[in-house]
Design an enzyme around this catalytic site. Structure first.
Site, PDB file in Angstrom:
ATOM      1  N   TYR A 207       0.824  -1.204   0.000  1.00  8.80           N
ATOM      2  CA  TYR A 207       0.000   0.000   0.000  1.00  8.80           C
ATOM      3  C   TYR A 207       0.864   1.263   0.000  1.00  8.80           C
ATOM      4  O   TYR A 207       0.680   2.164  -0.841  1.00  8.80           O
ATOM      5  CB  TYR A 207      -0.927  -0.005   1.219  1.00  8.80           C
ATOM      6  CG  TYR A 207      -1.828   1.196   1.298  1.00  8.80           C
ATOM      7  CD1 TYR A 207      -3.025   1.235   0.592  1.00  8.80           C
ATOM      8  CD2 TYR A 207      -1.487   2.299   2.083  1.00  8.80           C
ATOM      9  CE1 TYR A 207      -3.863   2.348   0.656  1.00  8.80           C
ATOM     10  CE2 TYR A 207      -2.315   3.412   2.159  1.00  8.80           C
ATOM     11  CZ  TYR A 207      -3.502   3.424   1.450  1.00  8.80           C
ATOM     12  OH  TYR A 207      -4.312   4.531   1.512  1.00  8.80           O
TER      13      TYR A 207
ATOM     14  N   LYS B  99       1.521   4.009  -3.114  1.00  2.25           N
ATOM     15  CA  LYS B  99       1.244   5.426  -2.906  1.00  2.25           C
ATOM     16  C   LYS B  99       2.483   6.271  -3.172  1.00  2.25           C
ATOM     17  O   LYS B  99       2.398   7.369  -3.750  1.00  2.25           O
ATOM     18  CB  LYS B  99       0.741   5.655  -1.476  1.00  2.25           C
ATOM     19  CG  LYS B  99      -0.635   5.074  -1.198  1.00  2.25           C
ATOM     20  CD  LYS B  99      -1.700   5.694  -2.089  1.00  2.25           C
ATOM     21  CE  LYS B  99      -3.088   5.209  -1.751  1.00  2.25           C
ATOM     22  NZ  LYS B  99      -4.130   5.775  -2.645  1.00  2.25           N
TER      23      LYS B  99
END
Length: 233
Positions: free
Chosen positions: A134, A138
């Site tokens: 994650y 990002k």
């Protein structure tokens, strides 16, 4: 035309179906910051009466064939991106495709279409070198968006988002309950309401800025979200 006012400027919103995106739309219309607001997404959204009366435009696109929808990104001064999914919902590959690839391609189309300022909702801890998927994705999308070469690029890195989701995310709900309680004592430490993020996203556009790239961490989001002046003041 969308909301009245806005000095003739136009913006688009990616990810308006999400909690932050819906809060952002409400904020944009309340501030009357833009003369035209276009929602770009994979399906049309059901708008409230007030939103419908504001004549918000909607462009339905196929993100797998996004290059065929370049016209949707033409003529906007500002682009707001709240697009995102979860690994649990889309799988690892789907998460990467949505949160990185779709966003990066949309940014490129926006820049080609004349967009000057791109505002990206990212996440606290975003890092292209992270071991965690994650945070790595990002961080990668932040780098890709910056590389597009907008006149201004603002990246917001909120911590845990506090909101009432329409869809069920049990793990996230538990986190929200915990950090919501913590926020009563330390309001800017580990969480932020989606409404505050939305206000900060609009504020960073309305306020003058000379930095080509600006990253707002969670505390700065809180401060900017509170600092935005009320309509008519």
């Amino acid at each position: 035309m969308a909301a009245a006012g806005g000095g003739g400027r136009s913006c688009f919103v990616l990810g308006a179906s999400g909690e932050t995106g819906r809060a952002l739309l409400r904020e944009l219309l309340a501030r009357r910051a833009f003369a035209r607001v276009t929602l770009i997404g994979r399906r049309r959204l059901s708008l409230s009466l007030g939103e419908a009366e504001a004549a918000v435009e909607q462009a339905v696109v196929d993100f797998e064939q996004l290059a065929e929808h370049a016209a949707a990104f033409q003529g906007h001064d500002v682009g707001f991106c709240c697009l995102g999914t979860t690994r649990a919902k889309a799988g690892a590959d789907g998460f990467v495709r949505v949160d990185r690839d779709y966003v990066a391609q949309a940014a490129e189309l926006a820049r080609s279409g004349g967009c000057k300022h791109f505002v990206l909702q990212s996440s606290r801890g975003a890092n292209a070198q992270s071991r965690f998927l994650y945070l790595r994705v990002k961080g990668e999308v932040e780098n890709l968006v910056q590389a597009v070469g907008f006149d201004r690029c603002t990246i917001l890195r909120p911590a845990v988002l506090l909101c009432k989701r329409q869809e069920s995310r049990p793990t996230e709900w538990i986190a929200q309950q915990f950090f919501g309680a913590v926020a009563c004592v330390f309001p800017t430490a580990n969480s932020v309401p989606v409404e505050t993020v939305a206000r900060a996203m609009v504020a960073c556009v309305l306020q003058p800025g000379e930095e080509k790239v600006k990253v707002l961490e969670n505390r700065a989001i809180h401060e900017l979200g509170k600092a935005v002046p009320q309509q008519g003041t």
